[in-house]
Design a protein around this motif. Structure first.
Motif, PDB file in Angstrom:
ATOM      1  N   ALA A 129       0.823  -1.205   0.000  1.00  0.00           N
ATOM      2  CA  ALA A 129       0.000   0.000   0.000  1.00  0.00           C
ATOM      3  C   ALA A 129       0.854   1.251   0.000  1.00  0.00           C
ATOM      4  O   ALA A 129       1.927   1.306   0.591  1.00  0.00           O
ATOM      5  CB  ALA A 129      -0.924  -0.004   1.213  1.00  0.00           C
ATOM      6  N   GLY A 130       0.365   2.269  -0.676  1.00  0.00           N
ATOM      7  CA  GLY A 130       1.065   3.537  -0.737  1.00  0.00           C
ATOM      8  C   GLY A 130       0.353   4.474  -1.673  1.00  0.00           C
ATOM      9  O   GLY A 130      -0.809   4.270  -2.028  1.00  0.00           O
ATOM     10  N   VAL A 135       1.411  -1.252  -5.206  1.00  0.00           N
ATOM     11  CA  VAL A 135       2.360  -2.098  -5.918  1.00  0.00           C
ATOM     12  C   VAL A 135       1.873  -3.538  -5.850  1.00  0.00           C
ATOM     13  O   VAL A 135       1.534  -4.036  -4.771  1.00  0.00           O
ATOM     14  CB  VAL A 135       3.764  -1.979  -5.293  1.00  0.00           C
ATOM     15  CG1 VAL A 135       4.745  -2.927  -5.970  1.00  0.00           C
ATOM     16  CG2 VAL A 135       4.259  -0.540  -5.392  1.00  0.00           C
ATOM     17  N   THR A 136       1.834  -4.213  -7.003  1.00  0.00           N
ATOM     18  CA  THR A 136       1.339  -5.586  -7.050  1.00  0.00           C
ATOM     19  C   THR A 136       2.355  -6.576  -7.602  1.00  0.00           C
ATOM     20  O   THR A 136       2.093  -7.776  -7.611  1.00  0.00           O
ATOM     21  CB  THR A 136       0.068  -5.663  -7.916  1.00  0.00           C
ATOM     22  OG1 THR A 136       0.377  -5.206  -9.245  1.00  0.00           O
ATOM     23  CG2 THR A 136      -1.049  -4.807  -7.337  1.00  0.00           C
ATOM     24  N   VAL A 186       3.673  -1.945   4.833  1.00  0.00           N
ATOM     25  CA  VAL A 186       2.294  -2.262   5.180  1.00  0.00           C
ATOM     26  C   VAL A 186       1.612  -2.831   3.943  1.00  0.00           C
ATOM     27  O   VAL A 186       1.673  -2.236   2.863  1.00  0.00           O
ATOM     28  CB  VAL A 186       1.526  -1.019   5.672  1.00  0.00           C
ATOM     29  CG1 VAL A 186       0.069  -1.373   5.972  1.00  0.00           C
ATOM     30  CG2 VAL A 186       2.193  -0.437   6.910  1.00  0.00           C
ATOM     31  N   LEU A 187       0.972  -3.974   4.105  1.00  0.00           N
ATOM     32  CA  LEU A 187       0.250  -4.607   3.013  1.00  0.00           C
ATOM     33  C   LEU A 187      -1.244  -4.369   3.167  1.00  0.00           C
ATOM     34  O   LEU A 187      -1.761  -4.290   4.281  1.00  0.00           O
ATOM     35  CB  LEU A 187       0.520  -6.108   2.989  1.00  0.00           C
ATOM     36  CG  LEU A 187       1.979  -6.533   2.826  1.00  0.00           C
ATOM     37  CD1 LEU A 187       2.075  -8.054   2.831  1.00  0.00           C
ATOM     38  CD2 LEU A 187       2.588  -5.958   1.558  1.00  0.00           C
ATOM     39  N   ALA A 188      -1.919  -4.268   2.034  1.00  0.00           N
ATOM     40  CA  ALA A 188      -3.373  -4.190   2.016  1.00  0.00           C
ATOM     41  C   ALA A 188      -3.906  -5.442   1.339  1.00  0.00           C
ATOM     42  O   ALA A 188      -3.388  -5.863   0.304  1.00  0.00           O
ATOM     43  CB  ALA A 188      -3.836  -2.947   1.264  1.00  0.00           C
ATOM     44  N   ARG A 234       4.619   2.738   5.127  1.00  0.00           N
ATOM     45  CA  ARG A 234       5.335   3.469   6.170  1.00  0.00           C
ATOM     46  C   ARG A 234       6.776   3.767   5.821  1.00  0.00           C
ATOM     47  O   ARG A 234       7.431   4.502   6.534  1.00  0.00           O
ATOM     48  CB  ARG A 234       5.289   2.658   7.471  1.00  0.00           C
ATOM     49  CG  ARG A 234       3.882   2.506   8.023  1.00  0.00           C
ATOM     50  CD  ARG A 234       3.899   1.708   9.308  1.00  0.00           C
ATOM     51  NE  ARG A 234       2.560   1.536   9.838  1.00  0.00           N
ATOM     52  CZ  ARG A 234       2.281   0.781  10.884  1.00  0.00           C
ATOM     53  NH1 ARG A 234       3.237   0.134  11.501  1.00  0.00           N
ATOM     54  NH2 ARG A 234       1.044   0.662  11.308  1.00  0.00           N
ATOM     55  N   THR A 235       7.296   3.143   4.795  1.00  0.00           N
ATOM     56  CA  THR A 235       8.707   3.355   4.513  1.00  0.00           C
ATOM     57  C   THR A 235       8.883   4.280   3.347  1.00  0.00           C
ATOM     58  O   THR A 235       9.945   4.471   2.876  1.00  0.00           O
ATOM     59  CB  THR A 235       9.403   2.023   4.216  1.00  0.00           C
ATOM     60  OG1 THR A 235       8.758   1.404   3.092  1.00  0.00           O
ATOM     61  CG2 THR A 235       9.346   1.124   5.420  1.00  0.00           C
TER      62      THR A 235
END
Length: 289
Positions: A250-251, A255-256, A267-269, A288-289
């Motif tokens: 997530a961001g 990204v997939t 953090v993953l969604a 978060r990064t």
């Protein structure tokens, strides 16, 4: 350069790898070539191009789609040659570049951004061309940030026989941040030991790093997982949420790509298809990064 300044990444893929006994670029990192992993990590830390500089005739493993490859036409000129070629390749698209080698498997995108940030802030004061971290008493010229406008100077020095980064640093304005300066904000939280600078030069060093556990990755509204890539995390979360689960990093832009390396602080969604109408439901969070 007009417009918003952009940052680039340069990965020097050459080198003799004499102590490793085989090319570091093709070393296996849990199913991913080491060079591909490092290039992807650098790519997560910059907003412009990522360039790999290879030695004459060097065969490279498959690389992420966004990575460009440029050739070093002359063998044996040392790391400054790769710096010169890389800076020249991105000079018209970025103001600053993070330069690294192939052998930093734990490089964190937050480290890349922090070093580039230090160069940006120093540039605002008109006093820096290069930021070379000084960690545990040792300079890190291949985990450093350079102004791309240095390309002509570095090319000229290499052509005149200069091989060592310190010989370049003697002619430009250099900032040398120590651990305390580096470890602020996000980097202090996600890489407090500066494992970003842990390089692998021998089979034993590689084995020791490979033996480390996978990073703990936060999953929005669910227990964390331990995974090294987005594909590995997807497999773990499919067992939890079912085969319809779609997992993204997530961001600002989700990204997939399953080969995307994961790092502490990610953090993953999880998005799953719910009901016969195929309505997509799930959770999201900011990276978060």
């Amino acid at each position: 350069m007009s417009g918003t300044a952009r940052t680039a990444g340069i990965v020097a893929a050459g080198g003799r790898s004499s102590r490793m006994g085989t090319s570091k670029a093709a070393l296996d990192w849990f199913g991913t070539p080491l060079l591909a992993r490092v290039a992807a990590l650098v790519g997560r830390g910059v907003d412009g191009p990522v360039v790999v500089v290879r030695a004459p005739g060097q065969l490279l493993p498959p690389l992420p789609a966004r990575v460009e490859v440029v050739d070093d036409p002359v063998e044996g000129r040392g790391p400054l040659q790769a710096v010169a070629i890389g800076l020249a390749a991105v000079a018209d698209r970025a103001d600053t570049a993070f330069v690294t080698a192939t052998d930093l498997p734990l490089l964190h995108p937050a480290y890349v951004r922090r070093v580039l940030q230090l160069l940006d802030s120093a540039d605002d004061e008109g006093r820096a061309d290069v930021v070379v971290p000084q960690v545990h008493g040792h300079p890190q010229p291949l985990a450093a940030a350079y102004r791309t406008s240095l390309a002509p100077l570095v090319t000229r020095l290499v052509g005149g026989g200069v091989r060592r980064p310190p010989d370049l640093f003697a002619q430009v304005r250099v900032v040398r941040p120590d651990e305390a300066t580096l470890l602020t904000g996000t980097l202090a939280r996600v890489d407090p030991a500066l494992d970003s600078l842990l390089n692998v030069n021998t089979p034993d060093e590689l084995a020791a790093v490979l033996a480390r556990p996978a990073p703990r990755i936060t999953v929005a509204e669910g227990p964390p997982v331990h995974a090294r890539t987005l594909g590995e995390a997807t497999a773990l979360l499919a067992a939890r949420h079912g085969p319809a689960a779609r997992v993204v990093l997530a961001g600002a832009v989700d990204v997939t790509d399953p080969t995307t390396p994961l790092v502490p602080g990610d953090v993953l969604a999880v998005r799953v298809t719910a009901g016969p109408a195929g309505v997509v439901a799930g959770h999201s969070a900011s990276r978060r990064t």
